[in-house]
Design an enzyme around this catalytic site. Structure first.
Site, mmCIF file in Angstrom:
data_model
loop_
_atom_site.group_PDB
_atom_site.id
_atom_site.type_symbol
_atom_site.label_atom_id
_atom_site.label_comp_id
_atom_site.label_asym_id
_atom_site.label_seq_id
_atom_site.Cartn_x
_atom_site.Cartn_y
_atom_site.Cartn_z
ATOM 1 N N SER A 132 -9.515 -0.997 7.293
ATOM 2 C CA SER A 132 -8.971 -0.824 5.939
ATOM 3 C C SER A 132 -8.244 -2.013 5.350
ATOM 4 O O SER A 132 -7.894 -1.982 4.171
ATOM 5 C CB SER A 132 -8.024 0.372 5.905
ATOM 6 O OG SER A 132 -8.772 1.547 5.790
ATOM 7 N N SER A 186 -9.595 1.473 3.190
ATOM 8 C CA SER A 186 -8.798 2.300 2.314
ATOM 9 C C SER A 186 -7.748 1.526 1.507
ATOM 10 O O SER A 186 -7.258 2.038 0.506
ATOM 11 C CB SER A 186 -8.071 3.381 3.137
ATOM 12 O OG SER A 186 -7.170 2.788 4.050
ATOM 13 N N LYS A 222 0.854 -1.194 0.000
ATOM 14 C CA LYS A 222 0.000 0.000 0.000
ATOM 15 C C LYS A 222 0.888 1.240 0.000
ATOM 16 O O LYS A 222 1.927 1.255 0.682
ATOM 17 C CB LYS A 222 -0.873 -0.038 1.258
ATOM 18 C CG LYS A 222 -1.885 1.084 1.388
ATOM 19 C CD LYS A 222 -2.692 0.924 2.680
ATOM 20 C CE LYS A 222 -3.774 1.949 2.838
ATOM 21 N NZ LYS A 222 -4.573 1.745 4.079
HETATM 22 N N1 GLN Z 1 -12.875 3.589 6.702
HETATM 23 C C1 GLN Z 1 -12.277 4.041 7.923
HETATM 24 C C2 GLN Z 1 -11.933 5.499 7.809
HETATM 25 O O1 GLN Z 1 -12.288 6.065 6.847
HETATM 26 C C3 GLN Z 1 -11.078 3.222 8.232
HETATM 27 C C4 GLN Z 1 -9.897 3.598 7.427
HETATM 28 C C5 GLN Z 1 -8.696 2.772 7.771
HETATM 29 O O2 GLN Z 1 -8.780 1.732 8.407
HETATM 30 N N2 GLN Z 1 -7.551 3.286 7.377
HETATM 31 O O3 GLN Z 1 -11.333 6.058 8.667
#
Ligand code: GLN
Length: 486
Positions: free
Chosen positions: A180, A156, A81
């Site tokens: 994420s 994400s 990532k």
């Molecule tokens: N979807 C969650 C957010 O928008 C988690 C994101 C993540 O785990 N990086 O914060």
């Protein structure tokens, strides 16, 4: 064999590499060709240095020829990532702010993967600074779900999940602050593991919310996830929150089979759960029962506060972490500013996207002197209650079974309201607030052919148990052998 080389697992490929019927150079070349064939539609990569990957592959082949292969990951291409530092490679966090930034050093997980011989390849797309659940917040455009290109891959870490599902990488790393890794794994039909807070070093990870962030693997199978976790886990003096834990042999631990006591948190099966997802998870629960596991309903009474608590703590930490992007030390610098304050303001206004700005503003607000007690401090107290809920449940059960995501992959552009996107995380964020390990394993498909994920939530530092439970399920099902038609 060559046909689906790119859909093979680490374990399968390691055997071929060891038998010398395949070289890392051949494997890496096959993936580069696969990427050329599908990437125009999937868009999982922000960038990739193919020549560097081939050089790493050649080095792996040379080691093997000299009888110095380093184990199952040696020669295996792994995608990262684009929030995880790789020395000499771009590190953008999918933000304009870092569009031209090149990392001067390796993250500890990168060092560990390289030490294991993996070919560290590709900067995979994500939501900007890992904020989002669909990979649509990327400054470089969204990634598509390989199972249905009109849908999101989740987020994400959507690029990591999609690249793996599409056969462009053999495994990947992502980061999980509120879901994420697990949610995109569920939406793309692969395995995703969020380790216990502190098990994997965060050194070299672009910080979003430091008390919640953890790096973890995406893999085709639970066994591969065990191999990846074994390579990246362990104490790191460069991360002060890193835990001094003995790292077990996770792969050997897969063999353990016990009549586990599994808890079903009743709060995770209410309104808003897609019926096809609910039905698939119920079937998985029935499977464990058929294996002699004790299935018990449990309650996590503070679940209803998870979302609010998360969006206070995560935004507060983000507002602090992202203060370093000021146009002076890092990244984008606005032109024509009249003084230094103007330079900060303009650089940040131009460099950050809408969701990142929303969170910085919210986080600054909840930390401000007049509201700190009412929001941030209270959220910290509720966080303790949420953790306590899980620890109470673990007096009666070994792990919890839930859906990973309330819904399968949704359409690109479908959720334009930020709150609708925040609701994607209702089953995953409690785990981060409590610092627990959890994984998502494929558990079926919707009638429309979209993957569904089962979440297993474990006790702190008991990843070996979690992996064994998931492996037991996976061995009796063939979901992981299906691949999208691209
Ligand atoms: N979807 C969650 C957010 O928008 C988690 C994101 C993540 O785990 N990086 O914060």
């Amino acid at each position: 064999m060559a046909v689906d080389l790119f859909f093979k697992s680490i374990a399968e490929l390691a055997a071929l590499l060891e038998a010398k019927t395949l070289s890392s150079t051949e494997l890496t070349s096959a993936l580069i060709a696969r990427k050329s064939a599908v990437e125009g539609r999937v868009k999982a990569f922000n960038s990739s240095d193919d020549a560097d990957a081939l050089a790493q592959a050649a080095a792996s082949d040379a080691r093997r020829a000299a009888g110095q292969a380093r184990g199952p990951l040696d020669g295996i291409p792994v995608g990262l990532k684009d929030v995880i530092s790789v020395s000499g490679q771009p590190l953008t966090a999918s933000s304009k702010m870092l569009a031209n930034f090149v990392s001067p050093y390796d993250a500890t997980v990168t060092v560990n993967l390289k030490r294991a011989g993996a070919v560290v390849w590709g900067r995979l797309n994500c939501d900007e600074f890992a904020m989002g659940s669909s990979t649509e917040n990327s400054a470089f455009g969204p990634t598509a779900n390989p199972w249905d290109l009109t849908r999101v891959p989740g987020g994400s870490s959507g690029g990591s999940a999609a690249a793996l599902a599409a056969g462009e990488v053999i495994a990947a790393l992502g980061s999980d602050t509120g879901g994420s890794i697990r949610q995109p794994a569920a939406l793309c039909g692969v395995v995703g593991l969020k380790p216990t807070y502190g098990l994997v070093s965060r050194y070299g990870l672009v910080a979003f919310a430091s008390s919640l962030d953890q790096i973890g693997p995406f893999a085709r199978t639970v066994e591969d996830a065990a191999l990846m976790l074994g390579a990246i886990a362990g104490h790191d003096p460069l991360d002060s929150t890193s835990f001094k834990a003995e790292i077990p042999d996770y792969r050997a631990g897969l063999k353990q089979r016990r009549p586990w006591r599994l808890g079903i948190p009743k709060e995770y099966f209410g309104a808003g759960l897609d019926p096809a997802v609910g039905a698939a998870v119920e079937k998985a629960i029935a499977f464990y029962k058929s294996q002699g596991c004790e299935i018990k309903e449990v309650s996590l009474p503070h679940t209803q506060y998870c979302l609010d608590t998360y969006y206070i703590i995560a935004t507060a930490e983000a507002s602090s972490n992202l203060a370093r992007f000021d146009g002076i030390r890092y990244g984008h610098r606005a032109k024509g500013a009249k003084d230094v304050v103007d330079l900060y303001a303009q650089s940040r206004a131009e460099g950050f996207g809408a969701e990142v700005k929303r969170r910085i503003i919210l986080g600054t607000y909840v930390l401000s002197s007049g509201y700190y007690d009412a929001y941030y401090l209270r959220a910290q107290k509720v966080r303790t209650l949420i953790r306590q809920d899980f620890l109470n449940a673990y007096r009666e059960v070994d792990a919890l079974l839930t859906p990973t995501s309330p819904m399968p992959a949704f359409k690109l552009g479908e959720k334009s309201d930020p709150l609708a996107l925040y609701l994607c995380d209702i089953y995953t964020i409690g785990v981060n607030l409590a610092g627990l390990p959890a994984l998502s394993v494929p558990c079926g498909f919707t009638p429309g052919g979209l993957p569904i994920g089962l979440q297993l939530i474990g006790q702190p530092f008991r990843e070996a148990d979690l992996l064994a439970m998931a492996h037991t399920y996976e061995q009796a099902h063939d979901w992981h052998t299906r691949h999208p038609q691209l």
